[in-house]
Design an enzyme around this catalytic site. Structure first.
Site, mmCIF file in Angstrom:
data_model
loop_
_atom_site.group_PDB
_atom_site.id
_atom_site.type_symbol
_atom_site.label_atom_id
_atom_site.label_comp_id
_atom_site.label_asym_id
_atom_site.label_seq_id
_atom_site.Cartn_x
_atom_site.Cartn_y
_atom_site.Cartn_z
ATOM 1 C CB SER A 174 43.847 38.031 48.095
ATOM 2 O OG SER A 174 43.206 36.963 48.769
ATOM 3 C CG ASP A 270 48.961 33.790 52.214
ATOM 4 O OD1 ASP A 270 47.884 33.830 52.839
ATOM 5 O OD2 ASP A 270 49.199 34.496 51.215
ATOM 6 C CG HIS A 337 46.523 37.255 52.482
ATOM 7 N ND1 HIS A 337 46.862 36.216 51.650
ATOM 8 C CD2 HIS A 337 45.346 37.750 52.007
ATOM 9 C CE1 HIS A 337 45.925 36.074 50.723
ATOM 10 N NE2 HIS A 337 45.009 37.003 50.908
#
Length: 402
Positions: A174, A270, A337
């Site tokens: 991330s 995502d 994600h």
């Protein structure tokens, strides 16, 4: 008396707990107290931290640096909100973290990197480790020092033995995946010239896309992050020499100029980007996207069509980087994600596959030059290997701005 359904649920829970215990191991925190004198501190002025698992056997001189995720703060208000959490203060961080997936120390779960030195760098600056402002406002007492934190941690690890590294990977998830892109060449310059270095980004390829209302929300937000943290001077010069610093927070404008080999692992749908870039709360005041964002199976046909457009835009941003023999891609069509830190998506019998390979196999083959990997998936919902992991806001917070 326990009914049969409850008994089955209990048995399933026990099995899951046993598997987690087998697949994971706990690693204690290390505080880099020497960094404070250098001004390399978290938002609240506390020392930066990481979790270190020593390598062994043939991997004793190999290093995997994994950067934690956790979005960003774009002004004093949102940074103050982070300051009293683990994303702004090492005093709020848990003392141990569970390592699994790419950080596993068992060959069966992580065959290419199990015996490496593994480091999970905690994220407490809110700028993907790019900020550096000397002055501290006496009213907020916020320290914007992410770039100094990155340097201090790498210097500490060099003294711990990384200066003898034969192999090294800078990776992240991330906002940490974005860090691994933005700091890739800098990391290459900090470790010995003889070290084989590559960078890897998991769910860090955030794209510059308009939201469902037509506004350029993420573009404005990134510009505010860069301005607030004084990040411009720490972004890759190959980008800032031709584009505004705010745009140079987007990987699609930076990655082409990176000289160190880079692997991009991302879901084209995502889940964080769908929630916060495509359909953020400010663009959906009536909550029409709420159920869809929580569960892709609850999306309407019109919402799915909009998401297919985002998928197309995502792939186009990758194509725009141009060809590269050293770059790797693993772009699946999962609604997920971050897929490398959990065993189920990294390497297991039922893990996601693309072109017949798990994420672990593709990255291992690419790093060791056994074979290149540059593949993108077919559009949703064709990939039946997806786990469609959806993380809630508390897992990857954005300081309440989305």
């Amino acid at each position: 008396m326990v009914d049969k359904r409850s008994e089955r649920l209990l048995q399933t829970l026990v099995f899951v707990l046993i598997m987690l215990r087998i697949e994971c191991y706990n690693v204690d925190i290390t505080y880099v107290k020497s960094a404070v004198a250098k001004g390399a501190v978290c938002l609240d002025g506390s020392p930066p931290a990481y979790h270190f698992s020593a390598g062994f056997g043939a991997g004793i001189n190999n290093w995997l640096i994994q950067i934690e995720g956790g979005a960003w703060c774009n002004n004093a208000t949102t940074c103050l909100a982070r300051k009293s959490t683990r994303l702004g203060s090492s005093t709020k961080m848990v003392k141990t973290l569970s390592f699994s997936g790419m950080l596993s120390n068992k060959a069966q779960f992580n065959p290419d990197f199990y015996d490496w030195n593994k480091v999970k760098v905690r994220y407490c600056d809110g700028s993907s480790f790019t900020g550096d402002i000397e002055a501290v406002n006496p009213a907020t007492k916020l320290y914007y020092r992410g770039a100094r934190v990155f340097l201090a941690i790498i210097e500490d690890l060099l003294e711990k033995g990384m200066k003898y590294a034969k192999n090294a990977i800078l990776s992240g998830c991330s906002a940490g995946g974005l860090t691994s892109i933005l700091h890739c060449d800098r990391f290459r310059a900090l470790v010995p010239a003889s070290t084989k270095v590559k960078c890897f980004s998991d769910a860090g390829y955030f794209i510059n896309a308009k939201d469902v209302s037509g506004a350029e929300h993420i573009k404005d937000f990134y510009s505010q992050v860069v301005e607030t943290h004084g990040s411009a001077k720490n972004l890759p010069g190959s980008c800032t020499s031709r584009l505004s610093p705010g745009l140079c927070f987007f990987p699609q404008y930076v990655a082409q100029g990176i000289q160190t080999p880079l692997f991009i692992m991302n879901a084209a749908y995502d889940s964080w980007q769908i929630k916060n870039i495509l359909a953020p709360g400010v663009a959906d005041p009536h909550g029409l996207w709420h159920n869809c964002k929580l569960d892709i199976l609850k999306c309407s046909s019109a919402q799915l069509q909009t998401m297919q457009g985002y998928h197309t835009e995502f792939l186009s941003s990758l194509t725009g980087l141009g060809p590269s023999s050293t770059r790797g891609y693993y772009i699946n069509s999962c609604y997920a994600h971050c897929q490398t830190e959990t065993q189920e998506t990294w390497l297991r019998s039922d893990s996601p596959r693309l072109n017949g390979k798990t994420i672990a196999q593709a990255i291992g083959d690419w790093y060791y030059d056994r074979s290149p990997f540059q593949h993108t998936d077919c559009p949703y919902p064709c990939d039946k290997t997806c786990h469609n992991r959806v993380f809630e806001p508390q897992d990857y917070p954005s300081a309440g701005i989305y």
